[in-house]
Design an enzyme around this catalytic site. Structure first.
Site, PDB file in Angstrom:
ATOM      1  N   GLU A  23      25.645  53.789   4.628  1.00 62.73           N
ATOM      2  CA  GLU A  23      26.963  54.183   5.140  1.00 62.73           C
ATOM      3  C   GLU A  23      26.735  54.661   6.567  1.00 62.73           C
ATOM      4  O   GLU A  23      26.077  55.675   6.789  1.00 62.73           O
ATOM      5  CB  GLU A  23      27.552  55.318   4.289  1.00 62.73           C
ATOM      6  CG  GLU A  23      27.721  54.979   2.818  1.00 62.73           C
ATOM      7  CD  GLU A  23      28.871  54.015   2.551  1.00 62.73           C
ATOM      8  OE1 GLU A  23      29.732  53.857   3.443  1.00 62.73           O
ATOM      9  OE2 GLU A  23      28.889  53.396   1.466  1.00 62.73           O
ATOM     10  N   HIS A  26      -1.459 -11.559   2.958  1.00 57.48           N
ATOM     11  CA  HIS A  26      -1.421 -12.985   2.628  1.00 57.48           C
ATOM     12  C   HIS A  26      -0.995 -13.079   1.166  1.00 57.48           C
ATOM     13  O   HIS A  26      -1.672 -12.546   0.294  1.00 57.48           O
ATOM     14  CB  HIS A  26      -2.800 -13.625   2.849  1.00 57.48           C
ATOM     15  CG  HIS A  26      -3.141 -13.721   4.312  1.00 57.48           C
ATOM     16  ND1 HIS A  26      -4.403 -13.527   4.803  1.00 57.48           N
ATOM     17  CD2 HIS A  26      -2.339 -13.996   5.384  1.00 57.48           C
ATOM     18  CE1 HIS A  26      -4.374 -13.689   6.132  1.00 57.48           C
ATOM     19  NE2 HIS A  26      -3.142 -13.962   6.506  1.00 57.48           N
ATOM     20  N   GLU A  41      -3.381 -13.731  -1.676  1.00 58.20           N
ATOM     21  CA  GLU A  41      -4.562 -12.880  -1.820  1.00 58.20           C
ATOM     22  C   GLU A  41      -4.101 -11.619  -2.541  1.00 58.20           C
ATOM     23  O   GLU A  41      -3.595 -10.683  -1.924  1.00 58.20           O
ATOM     24  CB  GLU A  41      -5.171 -12.596  -0.443  1.00 58.20           C
ATOM     25  CG  GLU A  41      -5.657 -13.886   0.219  1.00 58.20           C
ATOM     26  CD  GLU A  41      -5.983 -13.741   1.704  1.00 58.20           C
ATOM     27  OE1 GLU A  41      -6.169 -12.603   2.176  1.00 58.20           O
ATOM     28  OE2 GLU A  41      -6.061 -14.775   2.385  1.00 58.20           O
ATOM     29  N   HIS A  77      -7.561  -7.918   1.779  1.00 54.32           N
ATOM     30  CA  HIS A  77      -7.432  -9.382   1.693  1.00 54.32           C
ATOM     31  C   HIS A  77      -8.346  -9.954   0.615  1.00 54.32           C
ATOM     32  O   HIS A  77      -9.021  -9.212  -0.097  1.00 54.32           O
ATOM     33  CB  HIS A  77      -7.789 -10.017   3.047  1.00 54.32           C
ATOM     34  CG  HIS A  77      -6.700  -9.865   4.067  1.00 54.32           C
ATOM     35  ND1 HIS A  77      -5.951 -10.913   4.513  1.00 54.32           N
ATOM     36  CD2 HIS A  77      -6.251  -8.766   4.717  1.00 54.32           C
ATOM     37  CE1 HIS A  77      -5.073 -10.484   5.396  1.00 54.32           C
ATOM     38  NE2 HIS A  77      -5.236  -9.182   5.544  1.00 54.32           N
ATOM     39  N   GLU A 122     -12.188  -7.771   2.631  1.00 49.74           N
ATOM     40  CA  GLU A 122     -12.118  -8.968   1.794  1.00 49.74           C
ATOM     41  C   GLU A 122     -12.683  -8.584   0.440  1.00 49.74           C
ATOM     42  O   GLU A 122     -13.840  -8.160   0.330  1.00 49.74           O
ATOM     43  CB  GLU A 122     -12.963 -10.098   2.406  1.00 49.74           C
ATOM     44  CG  GLU A 122     -12.551 -10.485   3.813  1.00 49.74           C
ATOM     45  CD  GLU A 122     -11.249 -11.266   3.859  1.00 49.74           C
ATOM     46  OE1 GLU A 122     -10.883 -11.880   2.835  1.00 49.74           O
ATOM     47  OE2 GLU A 122     -10.587 -11.246   4.914  1.00 49.74           O
TER      48      GLU A 122
HETATM   49 ZN    ZN Z   1      -6.136 -12.764   4.148  1.00 47.91          ZN
END
Ligand code: ZN
Length: 1075
Positions: free
Chosen positions: A49, A263, A266, A370, A461
């Site tokens: 207050e 790809h 793949e 890949h 790969e």
């Molecule tokens: Zn490839």
């Protein structure tokens, strides 16, 4: 208050010992807020207050502040008393939310927050405290001593109860939300076996989609499924993010990606990534390696970059090319811009989607999966001659290290004799190879990653058979699972850290980290964080950023884990703040002025890619756009801005509407009440149609954004300091009062109170008070360089003229300005407003000449161009005239960057200064540009005009002087300065004397005289490039290229390019069946 005798009128005798009281003891309050806080939340609240008088006169407010200042601060400080800490899981170390913290002897418990954090207020003393959570053994810590001042730190580490009974099971399925953990003692840890994936089958697109959605749904706390866009045949390009905070970049945490199935035939990578998703999800929270990796890395997995090709490929395919390419029959791994060769094929939707993804996230490491061989192949993938020879990148050592991290976990790959049946003589020592050394791949993805982003990528790969039979899939997982994880861990090598601003400790975006002797700098992300992969060794590392002094450190990198190195940069001495205030004289003509230089650099930076994003990220923009402002609210809002920011704002009244509402004009400038003719002036006008008030709200947000960030964000500060910004948020307040929210199509309120559409009243005998107000007080002053009008009813930008005309003067510039707005808007530039009833409307680039869209006479922009000598564009912000207020935040988000881009753009074009031979400025000279547009010089001989990048002709005419002529070259990211000197004595040769032009500013070092030559070469070269690569690059680079071409002999360079183009096609056909 502390006397405890308030002597309030009516209760003169009331006393409170020390000025405090128990609430109920004073008087009973049911349903009070403080009790609710204490009972239902972990928060302690008291009720203050403050004075006997509830609403004292304003003159007492200062005294009230003095009375309470110390108390308010002290109360805040009290939040630190007691006991504080975390409750954590004993295995994963993660914070446990909602654990109960109880103090013996005090019947009031609190609970932990989202990160397991808690804070229990206590007075000094000794306590026994217990932490408990369902599923865990409770833990009590005795004799915790609490003193005065900061809290005693106490952490609780809880052990799971789901535990010792089943230590060996591999069938415990833990979801991220429950984190039910095996309670492993150190001795049994080695026997822990991670859960292996079970889903070994080929996933066609719908199946893959369900798989991804299923895992996103089952593991929502650690996954986020998103799409990069669509393939040619409209399949989503899905990415699964796996992170302990999905959807969020955690500052300091590196980002990783795997891309599979580029790809289409793949397919092993595609299935391995689905296996990996399953593996990471199922083992998070139970397997320490996975848990640690997911907590410390933001992982993005893209199972298929070529989903269309996949659907054409055939199971059992070993070496064919069926399904290899995308649906437009382009090889995606020959489709990226290349450093040595021009890629002539059109850039494919899949390629574009992936490129913008790579630019958007701070990826550090990546692999492209890949098939068709078994080897890790690293950059570069091609070389200048286009022959198979080792093509070393500056980071060759790092690439070898990360390539080996994969190959050495795959024993067959590591042997290096992959596919004896097909290529009997092929041998890759340790299963890795430099890309170009194997065979030349121009346009490959990994080189683009390395050259265009901060990310290092290799191409893996996975096996000699591209599309193996389903039964062989478990074998592929078994051979690659260790490699996949080990490779991901490489993201935590080298050096990482933050580049910070010494003044405020904030991260610096786009700072450069360069390593001595490795010519490949990386840049910091939005929060100033960076990652630099390096092999073990000692390095000299330099952090630099625009406007800061660079800093170099010697850093030793070890083989395990990244070294954390932070750089705190100090602003360089040409700080605009420190320059201001030193002497009141304003000599702004001096272009060697360092603040002018700094400003030129700022405009360049803001014009660069992501420049404005950087500005927005470093600025406060927590604007609460939750409702529309009626006329009354609008007036209050504008007054409020001026009250809060009196030094940079000025509110004036242009006139009255038909119903006597004010037409407000808000000016934002560092000197709002002073004329600064050398500064460009920009105008924003909204609400010409009262039924389309979104523009009004956007302009109020823009005004607040600028004020809020002035003296807080250096870029905003400089823009406000150097620009005169005028905002007219509501030109038709009467119409606005009649319009109704959520009315998307109604014309009620479109016209003014006299039922006149104001956008048809801008003529020489304008009849409406609103129109007259803006014509007389703004447009006819002819001192604006740019005007942006905001309207609604579609999503596009129109440029003059709205009336049908044969030719548009200065069309290139007008279109350029409109395109700039559209291009900075996330959807406008796509040109598909998709408004109801016109869903097939197509607006190329989101930009159209007014008359071609909706032809009409008497428009504001036509008047502005014709009589105000100011280019004006009209922005249509949404299909719906008056969308629901809930859409305002997203409309602001969409338009903010575009609106800011206009503030940057107004600083380009040509700044001119006209004087006579004695140096006296000539005001009111006529400047004619490109035999069309006219502007007048202002007081002090200044003029400014926006022009599209390129070469422009200037003619200057003034009473008593001979006309002067020249050409100027306008840049896309900088202003060109021209000084025109009139000679009174010009009849000697009987011919107009060639104008004396001097060009100032660093950006114009290439001089007007060479502009024509440059322009000629530009136009020759631009005809040569019709591929996507060229379009992606910035004009600036192009320009520098031209300079380089000129200096090194252009014929030679051009010839060698052509030579490469031809050899490249032969290479590609020879090897197209491989990766
Ligand atoms: Zn490839």
């Amino acid at each position: 208050m502390k006397t405890g005798a308030p002597h309030c009128p009516g209760d003169e005798d009331e006393t409170f010992k020390d000025g405090i009281t128990n609430g109920a003891h004073w008087y009973d309050v049911e349903g009070g807020m403080q009790d609710y806080n204490y009972v239902w939340a972990s928060c302690f609240e008291i009720t203050l207050e403050l004075s006997c008088c509830k609403y004292p006169p304003a003159s007492q407010l200062l005294q009230e502040w003095e009375n309470n200042r110390e108390s308010l601060i002290t109360l805040i400080e009290k939040v630190h008393i007691g006991v504080a800490g975390f409750v954590k899981d004993s295995v994963t170390g993660s914070g446990l939310e909602n654990a109960t913290i109880s103090v013996a002897g005090i019947d009031h418990n609190i609970t932990t927050g989202r990160f397991g954090d808690f804070h229990r207020l206590l007075v000094p003393g000794t306590y026994n405290i217990t932490a408990a959570l369902i599923g865990y053994m409770p833990l009590t810590i005795n004799n915790i001593i609490v003193k005065e001042g900061p809290a005693t730190k106490v952490n609780f580490t809880l052990r799971s109860t789901a535990a010792s009974a089943t230590p060996d099971t591999t069938e415990v399925v833990a979801t991220a939300s429950t984190v039910a953990l095996l309670n492993l003692s150190p001795g049994t840890q080695s026997s822990h076996q991670p859960i292996q994936p079970k889903d070994f089958r080929h996933h066609h697109f719908p199946d893959m989609e369900i798989f991804l959605r299923r895992f996103a749904n089952e593991y929502p706390n650690i996954t986020r499924l998103y799409s990069l866009g669509k393939s040619v045949e409209s399949r989503e390009l899905y990415v699964m993010e796996i992170s302990d905070n999905p959807g969020v970049h955690e500052p300091g945490e590196p980002e990783f990606k795997y891309i599979g199935n580029m790809h289409g035939n793949e397919v092993v990578g595609r299935e391995l990534l689905l296996n990996l998703i399953e593996y990471l999800c199922k083992n998070f929270g139970t397997d320490p390696e996975v848990t640690d990796l997911v907590r410390s890395t933001r992982i993005h997995l893209m199972p298929s970059m070529n989903p269309d090709g996949y659907e054409k490929a055939q199971e059992g395919d070993s070496i064919s090319v069926i399904g290899r390419n995308n649906s437009n029959n382009f090889d995606l791994n020959r489709n990226f811009p290349d450093q040595f060769v021009q890629i002539a094929d059109p850039t494919q939707p899949e390629t574009i989607a992936v490129m913008s993804w790579m630019k958007a996230y701070p990826f550090v490491l990546s692999a492209n999966l890949h098939g068709g061989s078994l080897v890790v192949n690293y950059p570069f993938d091609d070389d200048e001659q286009g022959i198979a020879t080792y093509s070393k990148s500056p980071d060759d050592a790092v690439f070898q290290q990360i390539a080996l991290s994969y190959s050495k976990e795959n024993s067959q790959m590591f042997q290096g004799r992959p596919c004896k049946n097909i290529y009997p003589n092929e041998y890759f020592p340790h299963g890795i190879t430099n890309g170009a050394n194997w065979y030349n791949v121009p346009g490959g993805m990994q080189d683009w990653n390395y050259l265009q982003t901060n990310c290092l990528e290799v191409t893996i790969e996975l096996g000699c058979v591209k599309y193996p039979f389903e039964k062989d899939l478990p074998k592929f997982w078994e051979q690659n699972r260790r490699s996949l994880i080990q490779f991901m861990k490489q993201v935590h090598q080298g050096v990482k850290g933050f580049v910070l601003d010494a003044t405020d400790g904030r991260g610096i975006f786009n700072a450069t980290i360069s390593v001595a002797e490795i010519n490949h700098p990386v840049t910091t992300y939005k929060t100033g964080d960076y990652w630099r992969l390096l092999v073990p060794g000692t390095y000299k590392i330099t952090a630099s950023a625009q406007g800061y002094n660079p800093l170099t450190k010697n850093v030793t990198v070890k083989s395990e884990g990244a070294v954390q190195v932070n750089f705190t940069l100090v602003r360089s001495s040409t700080n605009i703040e420190s320059k201001k205030g030193k002497g009141a004289s304003t000599n702004t003509d001096d272009s060697s002025d360092p603040t002018t230089k700094e400003f030129e650099t700022l405009i360049k930076d803001l014009s660069a890619e992501n420049g404005l994003e950087g500005l927005m990220l470093r600025s406060s923009s927590n604007l609460a756009l939750y409702r529309y402002h009626s006329y009354k609210d609008l007036s209050e809002f504008l007054r409020g801005l001026v009250m809060n920011y009196p030094h940079i704002t000025n509110l004036t009244n242009l006139g009255h509407s038909a119903e006597y509402r004010q037409i407000w004009s808000l000016e934002i400038s560092n000197k709002p009440n002073v004329s600064e003719p050398e500064e460009p002036k920009i105008r924003f006008v909204a609400g010409i149609h009262g039924n389309a008030p979104v523009g009004t709200e956007l302009l109020l947000a823009l005004a607040e954004f600028l004020c809020l960030n002035y003296k807080r964000n250096p870029a905003v500060t400089q823009l406000v300091d150097r620009t005169r910004i005028v905002i007219v948020p509501s030109l038709n307040p009467d119409g606005r009062e009649r319009a109704q929210e959520k009315d998307c199509t109604s014309k009620i309120g479109q016209a003014n109170a006299r039922d006149k559409d104001l956008d048809t009243d801008f003529t020489n005998n304008a009849s409406q008070p609103e129109t007259k107000a803006i014509i007389e007080n703004l447009i006819q002053k002819q001192d604006f360089s740019l005007s942006v009008a905001l309207d609604g009813g579609s999503v596009l930008v129109t440029y003059p003229y709205d009336k049908p005309v044969q030719t548009v003067e200065n069309k290139e510039t007008l279109k350029h300005l409109a395109s700039l707005y559209a291009n900075n808007h996330p959807s406008m530039h796509l040109g598909q407003p998709s408004c109801p009833n016109k869903s097939d409307e197509n607006i190329p680039g989101g930009v159209m000449r007014g008359a071609e869209w909706h032809s009409h006479l008497g428009s504001m922009k036509d008047y502005s161009v014709t009589y105000g000598h100011c280019p004006e564009i009209t922005v249509y912000t949404s299909c719906c005239y008056f969308p629901s207020a809930t859409q305002l935040p997203s409309l602001w988000a969409e338009n903010k960057k575009s609106l800011l881009s206009m503030l940057v753009e107004v600083h380009k074009g040509v700044h001119g200064f006209v004087k006579d031979k004695t140096g006296k400025p000539i005001s009111n000279a006529v400047i004619v540009l490109n035999e069309g547009i006219k502007v007048h010089t202002k007081e002090g001989g200044h003029f400014h005009v926006l022009l599209a990048p390129g070469v422009h002709n200037i003619n200057a005419i003034a009473d008593g002087y001979q006309q002067q002529h020249s050409q100027v070259f306008v840049h896309h990211d900088a202003a060109s300065s021209v000084v025109i000197v009139f000679d009174t004595d010009n009849q000697i040769f009987g011919l107009p004397r060639e104008l004396v032009v001097t060009v100032s500013g660093a950006t114009m070092s290439a001089l007007v005289l060479t502009a024509c030559i440059i322009w000629c070469i530009c136009s020759i070269k631009s005809n040569r490039h019709k591929d996507g690569f060229h379009r992606l690059r910035q004009h600036h680079d192009e320009y520098e290229d031209e300079i380089r071409l000129m200096s090194t002999g252009s014929k030679k360079s051009l010839l060698s390019h052509e030579f490469q183009d031809e050899t490249d096609t032969e290479e590609e056909t020879l090897y197209s069946s491989k990766h």
